[in-house]
Design a protein around this motif. Sequence first.
Motif, PDB file in Angstrom:
ATOM      1  N   VAL A  52       0.835  -1.201   0.000  1.00  0.00           N
ATOM      2  CA  VAL A  52       0.000   0.000   0.000  1.00  0.00           C
ATOM      3  C   VAL A  52       0.869   1.251   0.000  1.00  0.00           C
ATOM      4  O   VAL A  52       0.595   2.218  -0.716  1.00  0.00           O
ATOM      5  N   ASP A  53       1.939   1.233   0.786  1.00  0.00           N
ATOM      6  CA  ASP A  53       2.850   2.379   0.808  1.00  0.00           C
ATOM      7  C   ASP A  53       3.509   2.593  -0.547  1.00  0.00           C
ATOM      8  O   ASP A  53       3.753   3.725  -0.956  1.00  0.00           O
ATOM      9  N   PHE A  54       3.788   1.507  -1.262  1.00  0.00           N
ATOM     10  CA  PHE A  54       4.434   1.607  -2.573  1.00  0.00           C
ATOM     11  C   PHE A  54       3.453   2.021  -3.663  1.00  0.00           C
ATOM     12  O   PHE A  54       3.722   2.935  -4.438  1.00  0.00           O
ATOM     13  N   ALA A  55       2.299   1.346  -3.731  1.00  0.00           N
ATOM     14  CA  ALA A  55       1.393   1.513  -4.870  1.00  0.00           C
ATOM     15  C   ALA A  55       0.207   2.409  -4.599  1.00  0.00           C
ATOM     16  O   ALA A  55      -0.503   2.781  -5.525  1.00  0.00           O
ATOM     17  N   GLY A  56      -0.072   2.762  -3.367  1.00  0.00           N
ATOM     18  CA  GLY A  56      -1.205   3.640  -3.069  1.00  0.00           C
ATOM     19  C   GLY A  56      -2.521   3.029  -3.492  1.00  0.00           C
ATOM     20  O   GLY A  56      -2.867   1.916  -3.114  1.00  0.00           O
ATOM     21  N   ALA A  57      -3.258   3.759  -4.331  1.00  0.00           N
ATOM     22  CA  ALA A  57      -4.583   3.315  -4.764  1.00  0.00           C
ATOM     23  C   ALA A  57      -4.533   2.033  -5.578  1.00  0.00           C
ATOM     24  O   ALA A  57      -5.521   1.305  -5.631  1.00  0.00           O
ATOM     25  N   GLY A  58      -3.403   1.720  -6.181  1.00  0.00           N
ATOM     26  CA  GLY A  58      -3.278   0.470  -6.920  1.00  0.00           C
ATOM     27  C   GLY A  58      -3.413  -0.746  -6.021  1.00  0.00           C
ATOM     28  O   GLY A  58      -3.759  -1.828  -6.483  1.00  0.00           O
ATOM     29  N   ALA A  59      -3.160  -0.567  -4.732  1.00  0.00           N
ATOM     30  CA  ALA A  59      -3.289  -1.673  -3.781  1.00  0.00           C
ATOM     31  C   ALA A  59      -4.531  -1.552  -2.910  1.00  0.00           C
ATOM     32  O   ALA A  59      -5.008  -2.548  -2.381  1.00  0.00           O
ATOM     33  N   THR A  60      -5.067  -0.349  -2.750  1.00  0.00           N
ATOM     34  CA  THR A  60      -6.224  -0.189  -1.861  1.00  0.00           C
ATOM     35  C   THR A  60      -7.560  -0.273  -2.584  1.00  0.00           C
ATOM     36  O   THR A  60      -8.570  -0.585  -1.956  1.00  0.00           O
ATOM     37  N   VAL A  61      -7.604  -0.004  -3.877  1.00  0.00           N
ATOM     38  CA  VAL A  61      -8.874  -0.020  -4.600  1.00  0.00           C
ATOM     39  C   VAL A  61      -9.360  -1.429  -4.931  1.00  0.00           C
ATOM     40  O   VAL A  61     -10.549  -1.707  -4.791  1.00  0.00           O
ATOM     41  N   PRO A  62      -8.501  -2.377  -5.345  1.00  0.00           N
ATOM     42  CA  PRO A  62      -9.010  -3.730  -5.598  1.00  0.00           C
ATOM     43  C   PRO A  62      -9.553  -4.380  -4.326  1.00  0.00           C
ATOM     44  O   PRO A  62      -9.352  -3.882  -3.220  1.00  0.00           O
ATOM     45  N   LEU A  63     -10.215  -5.502  -4.481  1.00  0.00           N
ATOM     46  CA  LEU A  63     -10.856  -6.164  -3.339  1.00  0.00           C
ATOM     47  C   LEU A  63      -9.869  -6.610  -2.276  1.00  0.00           C
ATOM     48  O   LEU A  63     -10.240  -6.718  -1.108  1.00  0.00           O
ATOM     49  N   THR A  64      -8.634  -6.865  -2.632  1.00  0.00           N
ATOM     50  CA  THR A  64      -7.643  -7.183  -1.608  1.00  0.00           C
ATOM     51  C   THR A  64      -7.469  -5.999  -0.665  1.00  0.00           C
ATOM     52  O   THR A  64      -7.269  -6.167   0.534  1.00  0.00           O
ATOM     53  N   GLY A  65      -7.583  -4.800  -1.209  1.00  0.00           N
ATOM     54  CA  GLY A  65      -7.512  -3.591  -0.389  1.00  0.00           C
ATOM     55  C   GLY A  65      -8.696  -3.467   0.548  1.00  0.00           C
ATOM     56  O   GLY A  65      -8.570  -2.938   1.651  1.00  0.00           O
ATOM     57  N   PHE A  66      -9.863  -3.959   0.122  1.00  0.00           N
ATOM     58  CA  PHE A  66     -11.036  -3.942   1.002  1.00  0.00           C
ATOM     59  C   PHE A  66     -10.809  -4.860   2.199  1.00  0.00           C
ATOM     60  O   PHE A  66     -11.113  -4.500   3.334  1.00  0.00           O
ATOM     61  N   GLY A  67     -10.259  -6.043   1.955  1.00  0.00           N
ATOM     62  CA  GLY A  67      -9.945  -6.951   3.049  1.00  0.00           C
ATOM     63  C   GLY A  67      -8.913  -6.357   3.985  1.00  0.00           C
ATOM     64  O   GLY A  67      -9.026  -6.462   5.212  1.00  0.00           O
ATOM     65  N   TYR A  68      -7.905  -5.715   3.407  1.00  0.00           N
ATOM     66  CA  TYR A  68      -6.874  -5.034   4.197  1.00  0.00           C
ATOM     67  C   TYR A  68      -7.503  -3.946   5.067  1.00  0.00           C
ATOM     68  O   TYR A  68      -7.208  -3.832   6.251  1.00  0.00           O
ATOM     69  N   ASN A  69      -8.400  -3.176   4.488  1.00  0.00           N
ATOM     70  CA  ASN A  69      -9.063  -2.085   5.204  1.00  0.00           C
ATOM     71  C   ASN A  69      -9.940  -2.622   6.341  1.00  0.00           C
ATOM     72  O   ASN A  69      -9.956  -2.077   7.442  1.00  0.00           O
ATOM     73  N   LEU A  70     -10.674  -3.705   6.086  1.00  0.00           N
ATOM     74  CA  LEU A  70     -11.497  -4.311   7.134  1.00  0.00           C
ATOM     75  C   LEU A  70     -10.638  -4.794   8.299  1.00  0.00           C
ATOM     76  O   LEU A  70     -10.963  -4.554   9.473  1.00  0.00           O
ATOM     77  N   CYS A  71      -9.557  -5.468   7.990  1.00  0.00           N
ATOM     78  CA  CYS A  71      -8.685  -6.004   9.032  1.00  0.00           C
ATOM     79  C   CYS A  71      -8.045  -4.882   9.841  1.00  0.00           C
ATOM     80  O   CYS A  71      -7.963  -4.961  11.068  1.00  0.00           O
ATOM     81  N   LYS A  72      -7.626  -3.836   9.152  1.00  0.00           N
ATOM     82  CA  LYS A  72      -7.027  -2.691   9.832  1.00  0.00           C
ATOM     83  C   LYS A  72      -8.057  -2.029  10.751  1.00  0.00           C
ATOM     84  O   LYS A  72      -7.730  -1.626  11.870  1.00  0.00           O
ATOM     85  N   GLY A  73      -9.307  -1.932  10.304  1.00  0.00           N
ATOM     86  CA  GLY A  73     -10.369  -1.354  11.130  1.00  0.00           C
ATOM     87  C   GLY A  73     -10.669  -2.183  12.361  1.00  0.00           C
ATOM     88  O   GLY A  73     -10.899  -1.647  13.443  1.00  0.00           O
ATOM     89  N   VAL A  74     -10.665  -3.505  12.203  1.00  0.00           N
ATOM     90  CA  VAL A  74     -10.917  -4.386  13.346  1.00  0.00           C
ATOM     91  C   VAL A  74      -9.783  -4.265  14.353  1.00  0.00           C
ATOM     92  O   VAL A  74     -10.027  -4.194  15.559  1.00  0.00           O
ATOM     93  N   GLU A  75      -8.547  -4.236  13.865  1.00  0.00           N
ATOM     94  CA  GLU A  75      -7.410  -4.083  14.786  1.00  0.00           C
ATOM     95  C   GLU A  75      -7.510  -2.795  15.598  1.00  0.00           C
ATOM     96  O   GLU A  75      -7.283  -2.793  16.806  1.00  0.00           O
ATOM     97  N   LYS A  76      -7.868  -1.715  14.917  1.00  0.00           N
ATOM     98  CA  LYS A  76      -7.985  -0.422  15.598  1.00  0.00           C
ATOM     99  C   LYS A  76      -9.119  -0.450  16.628  1.00  0.00           C
ATOM    100  O   LYS A  76      -8.956   0.020  17.757  1.00  0.00           O
ATOM    101  N   ALA A  77     -10.258  -1.000  16.241  1.00  0.00           N
ATOM    102  CA  ALA A  77     -11.408  -1.036  17.146  1.00  0.00           C
ATOM    103  C   ALA A  77     -11.147  -1.942  18.349  1.00  0.00           C
ATOM    104  O   ALA A  77     -11.579  -1.638  19.458  1.00  0.00           O
ATOM    105  N   VAL A  78     -10.436  -3.036  18.149  1.00  0.00           N
ATOM    106  CA  VAL A  78     -10.121  -3.922  19.270  1.00  0.00           C
ATOM    107  C   VAL A  78      -9.187  -3.215  20.248  1.00  0.00           C
ATOM    108  O   VAL A  78      -9.347  -3.332  21.464  1.00  0.00           O
TER     109      VAL A  78
END
Length: 118
Positions: A52-78
């Motif tokens: 994500v740091d290297f590619a930006g939106a190229g890594a966050t826009v595809p569905l793998t980025g959605f999974g990454y975003n969900l996991c990051k949100g759960v970690e923060k909320a926990v």
Amino acid sequence: MEYIKAFVVGGLICVAGQILIDKTRITPARILVCYVVLGVFLHLLGVYKPLVDFAGAGATVPLTGFGYNLCKGVEKAVSENGFMGIFMGGFTAGSAGLCAAVVFSFFASIIFKPKSKS
């Protein structure tokens, strides 16, 4: 240069999905689910954040980025809310994207006349 990196990484992720659709009998829905789960696992292994740091939106826009975003949100909320964060984090992290999808789909249904396939 940022646009080129995003295009190449996002394109490679999409090419991998297209190859799976064309060359295997896996349904597109299962491939999409696998991409989301892959994003979660790659984040847990610490591999997806550098991508994500290297590619930006190229890594966050595809569905793998959605999974990454969900996991990051759960970690923060926990870390903020304890056990209940497991149930809240995914909704908080994914709410903006899901809301945008619903709103734009609604406007598309108003602009275009839907027809049955038969």
